[in-house]
Design a protein around this motif. Structure first.
Motif, PDB file in Angstrom:
ATOM      1  N   ASN A   1       0.860  -1.192   0.000  1.00 16.96           N
ATOM      2  CA  ASN A   1       0.000   0.000   0.000  1.00 16.96           C
ATOM      3  C   ASN A   1       0.890   1.234   0.000  1.00 16.96           C
ATOM      4  OD1 ASN A   1       0.714   0.575   2.679  1.00 16.96           O
ATOM      5  ND2 ASN A   1      -1.375   1.005   3.301  1.00 16.96           N
ATOM      6  N   ASP A   2       0.302   2.375  -0.340  1.00 15.19           N
ATOM      7  CA  ASP A   2       1.086   3.595  -0.526  1.00 15.19           C
ATOM      8  C   ASP A   2       1.604   4.173   0.789  1.00 15.19           C
ATOM      9  OD1 ASP A   2       0.746   3.471  -3.239  1.00 15.19           O
ATOM     10  OD2 ASP A   2      -0.877   4.930  -3.318  1.00 15.19           O
TER      11      ASP A   2
ATOM     12  N   ASP B   1      -2.888   4.195  -5.029  1.00  9.50           N
ATOM     13  CA  ASP B   1      -2.923   5.541  -5.598  1.00  9.50           C
ATOM     14  C   ASP B   1      -3.477   6.545  -4.591  1.00  9.50           C
ATOM     15  OD1 ASP B   1      -2.465   7.466  -7.529  1.00  9.50           O
ATOM     16  OD2 ASP B   1      -4.435   7.239  -8.455  1.00  9.50           O
TER      17      ASP B   1
ATOM     18  N   LEU C   1       5.449   8.742  -6.566  1.00  7.37           N
ATOM     19  CA  LEU C   1       5.439   7.296  -6.352  1.00  7.37           C
ATOM     20  C   LEU C   1       4.712   6.571  -7.476  1.00  7.37           C
ATOM     21  CD1 LEU C   1       5.973   4.888  -4.382  1.00  7.37           C
ATOM     22  CD2 LEU C   1       3.722   5.357  -3.401  1.00  7.37           C
TER      23      LEU C   1
ATOM     24  N   GLY D   1       4.159   1.311  -5.104  1.00  6.90           N
ATOM     25  CA  GLY D   1       3.108   1.207  -4.106  1.00  6.90           C
ATOM     26  C   GLY D   1       1.828   0.621  -4.653  1.00  6.90           C
ATOM     27  N   PHE D   2       0.745   0.800  -3.904  1.00  5.47           N
ATOM     28  CA  PHE D   2      -0.555   0.248  -4.285  1.00  5.47           C
ATOM     29  C   PHE D   2      -1.644   1.094  -3.638  1.00  5.47           C
ATOM     30  CE2 PHE D   2      -3.841  -2.603  -5.307  1.00  5.47           C
ATOM     31  CZ  PHE D   2      -3.360  -3.712  -6.003  1.00  5.47           C
TER      32      PHE D   2
ATOM     33  N   ALA E   1       4.713   2.561   1.614  1.00  7.91           N
ATOM     34  CA  ALA E   1       5.737   2.981   0.650  1.00  7.91           C
ATOM     35  C   ALA E   1       6.307   4.339   1.033  1.00  7.91           C
ATOM     36  CB  ALA E   1       5.138   3.031  -0.756  1.00  7.91           C
TER      37      ALA E   1
ATOM     38  N   THR F   1       2.479   3.640  -8.549  1.00  9.16           N
ATOM     39  CA  THR F   1       1.494   2.946  -7.725  1.00  9.16           C
ATOM     40  C   THR F   1       0.392   2.352  -8.584  1.00  9.16           C
ATOM     41  OG1 THR F   1       0.002   3.224  -5.815  1.00  9.16           O
ATOM     42  CG2 THR F   1       0.175   5.074  -7.334  1.00  9.16           C
TER      43      THR F   1
ATOM     44  N   ALA G   1       0.611  10.086  -2.524  1.00 10.92           N
ATOM     45  CA  ALA G   1       1.661   9.452  -3.330  1.00 10.92           C
ATOM     46  C   ALA G   1       2.344  10.438  -4.268  1.00 10.92           C
ATOM     47  CB  ALA G   1       1.081   8.282  -4.116  1.00 10.92           C
TER      48      ALA G   1
END
Length: 269
Positions: free
Chosen positions: A207-208, A236, A247, A233-234, A211, A249, A240
């Motif tokens: 997850n962001d 959004d 990042l 990341g994941f 991150a 994502t 971010a």
């Protein structure tokens, strides 16, 4: 009516018509930008259908989520949307079969009731993110997970593993740290990777927020992103884009998911 200040009795009208003209929504928690986006879009879509949105918090436990669904059913909602992270498929099916109104589940794939589910392919998305890193030349890819007692956590880690398998990269447990979705834990776990001298040229954070925490640990260690370590990341998250550089994502289409869930629930009602 205006002179007397008359207002219709909503409850009495609901009892007479056997409908409350409302949609119930159970979310795991009210915390974070993710659920803020979900609630905002849910409100808009429900209003577009001329209905009222009734929202309750499942407190991130299966028992409280089930209680919340039953409470909304008692209020005679026309349909109920359930966002659950922990409830078992058996419990979900029991709710679907026991309440009088349609129940649509978001964020979960319930194999026995696919027409009642709206979900995102978490595993495939994680796979594509890690495969992208591999195509950029990375072979040593570390991973920080979200909580592993959730289907989301399990799916994202499996996507990471599947990408390694496809490209013949050996699974290395020393490169995987199990997190809790917070920036603080992302920072701490990245520090652990660095302190333990785990070799990695890229880091996939599930997850962001984690991150972003990891980015601080990398910066303090004198490592540059992406020149020394690539970071992915994941979710959004809005935050971010404020990382420098921004990042990379995975966009999670929560707006589309809740819109589709509400449309499906109303059609089933």
């Amino acid at each position: 009516m205006e002179e007397l200040g008359y207002r219709p009795n909503f409850l009495a009208r609901s009892l007479a018509n056997q409908t409350s003209n409302s949609i119930g929504l159970v979310v795991s928690t009210f915390d974070g930008f993710y659920f803020g986006r979900l609630l905002q879009q849910a409100s808009r879509q429900t209003e577009a259908w001329g209905k009222q949105l009734i929202v309750t918090d499942g407190h991130d436990t299966p028992e409280r989520e089930e209680e919340a669904v039953q409470m909304l059913a008692d209020r005679q909602c026309d349909a109920i949307i359930l966002y659950t992270r922990h409830m078992s498929e058996k419990a979900i099916m029991s709710l679907i079969n026991s309440i009088a109104m349609p129940l649509v589940v978001i964020n979960r794939d319930v194999a026995q009731a696919r027409e009642r589910c709206v979900f995102f392919e978490q595993q495939e998305a994680a796979f594509q993110a890690v495969e992208y890193l591999i195509t950029q030349g990375h072979r040593d890819i570390a991973c920080i997970t979200v909580p592993m007692h959730t289907p989301t956590g399990q799916a994202r880690l499996q996507g990471y593993r599947n990408a390694l398998i496809k490209h013949g990269i050996e699974w290395d447990p020393s490169r995987v740290k199990y997190g809790d979705s917070t920036m603080t834990r992302g920072y701490e776990l990245c520090r652990e990777l660095l302190d333990e001298k785990a070799r990695f040229s890229a880091l996939f954070s599930c997850n962001d927020d984690m991150a972003l925490g990891a980015s601080k640990a990398l910066h303090q260690a004198g490592l540059r992103i992406p020149q020394d370590v690539s970071l992915f990341g994941f979710d959004d998250a809005p935050s971010a884009k404020w990382l420098e550089p921004g990042l990379s994502t995975v966009y999670l289409p929560i707006d589309n998911m809740i819109t589709t869930a509400i449309d499906q629930a109303i059609k089933l009602a």
